[in-house]
Design an enzyme around this catalytic site. Structure first.
Site, PDB file in Angstrom:
ATOM      1  CB  SER A 126       4.525  -1.613  12.368  1.00  0.00           C
ATOM      2  OG  SER A 126       4.002  -0.075  12.476  1.00  0.00           O
ATOM      3  CG  ASN A 174      -1.832   1.230   1.410  1.00  0.00           C
ATOM      4  OD1 ASN A 174      -1.888   2.045   0.407  1.00  0.00           O
ATOM      5  ND2 ASN A 174      -2.444   1.517   2.484  1.00  0.00           N
ATOM      6  CD  GLU A 219      -2.982   5.979   6.491  1.00  0.00           C
ATOM      7  OE1 GLU A 219      -3.161   5.947   5.093  1.00  0.00           O
ATOM      8  OE2 GLU A 219      -2.378   5.364   7.070  1.00  0.00           O
TER       9      GLU A 219
HETATM   10  P1  PGA Z   1       2.319   0.270   7.804  1.00  0.00           P
HETATM   11  O1  PGA Z   1       1.006   0.863   7.003  1.00  0.00           O
HETATM   12  O2  PGA Z   1       2.853  -0.705   7.004  1.00  0.00           O
HETATM   13  O3  PGA Z   1       3.189   1.761   7.214  1.00  0.00           O
HETATM   14  O4  PGA Z   1       2.014   0.472   9.217  1.00  0.00           O
HETATM   15  C1  PGA Z   1       0.123  -0.257   6.821  1.00  0.00           C
HETATM   16  C2  PGA Z   1      -1.324   0.282   6.126  1.00  0.00           C
HETATM   17  O5  PGA Z   1      -1.798   1.404   6.675  1.00  0.00           O
HETATM   18  O6  PGA Z   1      -1.760  -0.290   5.294  1.00  0.00           O
END
Ligand code: PGA
Length: 252
Positions: free
Chosen positions: A212, A8, A96
């Site tokens: 993460s 993503n 988000e």
């Molecule tokens: P991240 O994002 O791997 O940077 O924590 C994951 C996501 O929001 O899809």
């Protein structure tokens, strides 16, 4: 059932950089028996498709869609438009978007249904905030979000749907959710699907973990019962880092 790993990019990489990422990722040694997709901004779909050509790895994914087929919805993009780029998966309800754009569960449900109708697999994102986690409300939130998101899906459709459990406090924080906690969360999500759509449908739904994830912890998640893959933000921006993550997830 193959594991599914989705990169993503979020709001990174316009068309110029998108083509370069795809070409670099195609040079990576990639495992078989795993499904890999890359979710790119709408404006980069054409460039990503051009760099992919007819190649099907990685699959192309979008990050959002509008629920109506066409009409007076300035700035929006429909599922059939995404289909013109050969998009196979589309994220919906990423936290988000729920946070910054006030996307509601009702909107998420309509988007997921529109995608399914167009033959594109919706990847429905659910997850609790840090405050909800502290108050031990995770399961309640997951039940609410999952119930709402599947309300308009057709359990008999040939087009599958995918869930991504993404605790908001784990996203981009470097503090991934303990795998056993994630396992419990996945059980809650699958339980809701089973109750509403039956065990057979629920058993086939891939539920990804996101928050993460990197090449150091992917093995822990992928080997945990009920976790069928990962949605990867930060660790997907460099094609070589994401390539390593894919190889680590499914060693050949
Ligand atoms: P991240 O994002 O791997 O940077 O924590 C994951 C996501 O929001 O899809």
């Amino acid at each position: 059932m193959n594991a599914l790993l989705i990169a993503n990019w979020k709001m990174h990489y316009g068309p110029i950089k998108a083509g370069g990422w795809v070409r670099a990722f195609r040079r990576e040694r990639l495992p078989k028996d795993v499904d890999i997709a890359v979710a790119v901004p709408h404006v980069s779909l054409a460039a990503a498709r051009a760099s992919l050509g007819r190649a099907s790895i990685p699959s192309l994914a979008a990050q959002d869609v509008f629920w109506d087929k066409d009409g007076s919805f300035t700035g929006e993009v429909s599922a059939s438009m995404l289909d013109e780029f050969g998009v196979q998966y589309c994220l919906v309800g990423h936290s988000e978007r729920r946070t910054y754009l006030n996307e509601t569960s009702e909107m998420v449900a309509k988007k997921a249904a529109a995608l399914q109708e167009a033959g594109i697999v919706p990847v429905i994102c659910v997850g609790e905030t840090a405050a909800e986690y502290k108050k031990k409300e995770t399961n309640k939130i997951l039940r609410q979000q999952t119930t709402a998101a599947i309300a308009k899906l057709n359990p008999d459709s040939k087009t599958a749907f995918v869930f991504a459990y993404e605790p908001i406090w784990a996203i981009g924080s470097g503090k991934p959710c303990p795998s056993q906690r994630a396992r419990e969360a996945h059980e809650v999500i699958r339980g809701v699907i089973a109750k509403k759509m039956g065990e057979t449908v629920a058993a086939k739904v891939r539920i990804l973990y996101g928050g993460s994830v990197d090449s150091n912890n992917i093995t822990e998640y992928i080997t945990t019962t009920g976790i069928d893959g990962a949605l990867v933000g930060g660790a997907s921006l460099d094609p070589r880092v994401f390539g390593l993550l894919c190889r680590t997830a499914v060693p050949s």
